[in-house]
Motif scaffolding. Structure first.
Motif, PDB file in Angstrom:
ATOM      1  N   LEU A  87       0.909  -1.010  -0.201  1.00 31.55           N
ATOM      2  CA  LEU A  87       0.136  -0.057   0.052  1.00 31.55           C
ATOM      3  C   LEU A  87       1.001   1.361  -0.082  1.00 31.55           C
ATOM      4  N   ALA A  92      -0.889   4.775  -1.995  1.00 29.31           N
ATOM      5  CA  ALA A  92      -2.244   4.704  -1.855  1.00 29.31           C
ATOM      6  C   ALA A  92      -2.479   5.765  -0.773  1.00 29.31           C
TER       7      ALA A  92
ATOM      8  N   ASN B  26      -8.781  -1.280  -5.741  1.00 27.86           N
ATOM      9  CA  ASN B  26      -7.474  -1.333  -5.490  1.00 27.86           C
ATOM     10  C   ASN B  26      -6.881  -2.659  -5.509  1.00 27.86           C
TER      11      ASN B  26
END
Lengths: 231, 136
Positions: A87, A92, B26
């Motif tokens: 991430l 992110a 995602n």
């Protein structure tokens, strides 16, 4: 079926282990639901820790101690950390991201709900009168696990180490920045004053990669000219 | 313990993971949902192994192997996601549509066979420029 059911208490008089299992199971399920529905990506990884830890407690309640600790070590310890690294490396967003779910989330909810309904109905109907006997020695203690793993499952165990090695090599090959193939081609188009200075700069910037970058240089140049010649 | 408790919990966890795989955008969140599905399978394996009292304990051995496989899978998966992110500048699954069967892509071979080579040459620099933007 009926005698087996008669020897055990029904749903209405649960044992302590069953109550603990259901409570921890509810917490696990809630954490899993938050994991797949939250808008904050980092929070999803942290709720995944709760879900996986709850599953470790369920393994403990099922007397599979070794698997519970392996679950804690590998899932909570390494896989979630890897996911958090992923991430971070893909930048992110830290806060709420409104587009975390795609547009077909209602179709997904329908599919998941339908399969959950069918599977719960089938499973509950199939195992309505089946009880696990948890008395006696623990079936998944470290001693028992070592005995069955290294007595009956040695060959798959060793094959697994080869697979882990292959995965390690594959991950390194996939995630390694390939200097020279793609960026080199793009850099060739960009205005550079001296062609020989560019590799020198790279080498000065990363002295640690000197050893592996230097032997690559000559075939890289040859292949680059070949590729340009064909295209 | 009633066998229905772990079985039903595994089913529900699997379906939660199924929802996450289908609904998330995602790629890393999709990988998390895959982990949830794998864990549901692991719970089933352990529960049925403890119920059947298998002499070989194949359920628990398979659970250990599944956990190790999941570790390998997440390593490879994250490496692929990082490579995609480096090349495209995004790790959203529904934006990776290069191999999608769109109408434009299906119309291409019908035009002329000779136009294929020129079309490839025409699209190739565009893709290269996009990659250069992403890596810059």
């Amino acid at each position: 079926m009926i005698p087996a059911a008669a020897g055990h208490p029904g749903f209405l008089s649960p044992t302590g282990v069953e109550i603990a299992f259901v409570l921890v199971g509810l917490a696990t399920l809630g954490a899993a639901l938050v994991t797949v529905t939250t808008k904050q990506l980092v929070h999803a990884a942290l709720w995944l820790v709760v879900a996986l830890g709850g599953l470790a407690v369920e393994y403990l309640l099922l007397t599979a101690e070794f698997i519970a600790w392996v679950q804690v070590l590998i899932y909570v310890g390494s896989i979630v950390v890897l996911l958090l690294f992923g991430l971070m490396l893909t930048r992110a967003p830290i806060g709420r991201s409104p587009d975390a779910d795609s547009d077909n989330r209602w179709i997904a909810a329908g599919v998941a709900g339908a399969s959950a309904a069918v599977l719960v109905w089938v499973v509950a109907d199939a195992f309505r009168t089946t009880w696990i006997d948890l008395d006696g020695p623990a079936q998944g203690s470290t001693q028992a696990t070592g005995a069955f793993l290294f007595r009956h499952w040695v060959l798959p165990f060793e094959a697994l180490s080869v697979l882990l090695l292959a995965a390690l090599v594959g991950a390194i090959v996939l995630s390694r920045k390939d200097r020279g193939t793609l960026p080199g081609k793009d850099r060739g188009a960009a205005p550079r004053t001296v062609g020989g200075a560019a590799p020198g700069d790279d080498r000065a910037a990363t002295p640690a990669e000197d050893g592996e970058a230097a032997p690559d240089a000559v075939p890289e140049a040859g292949s680059r000219t070949d590729r340009e010649g064909t295209s | 313990m009633h066998l229905a408790y772990p079985a039903v919990l595994a089913v529900l966890l699997f379906c939660v993971g199924l929802y996450g795989v289908l609904a998330r955008r995602n790629t890393i969140l999709v990988l998390m949902s895959v982990e949830l599905m794998l864990n549901a399978v692991n719970l089933n394996l352990v529960a049925f192994d403890v119920w059947l009292r298998d002499a070989l304990h194949s359920g628990q051995a398979l659970t250990l192997f599944t956990i190790a496989l999941a570790a390998a899978e997440i390593g490879i998966g994250l490496a692929i996601v990082l490579a995609v992110y480096r090349n495209r500048g995004s790790s959203d699954i529904d934006r990776l549509r290069d191999t999608a069967e769109t109408d434009a892509a299906e119309a291409l071979p019908d035009d002329e066979d000779a136009a294929d080579g020129t079309a490839d040459q025409a699209t190739a620099p565009a893709g290269k420029a996009k990659k250069a933007e992403a890596t810059a």
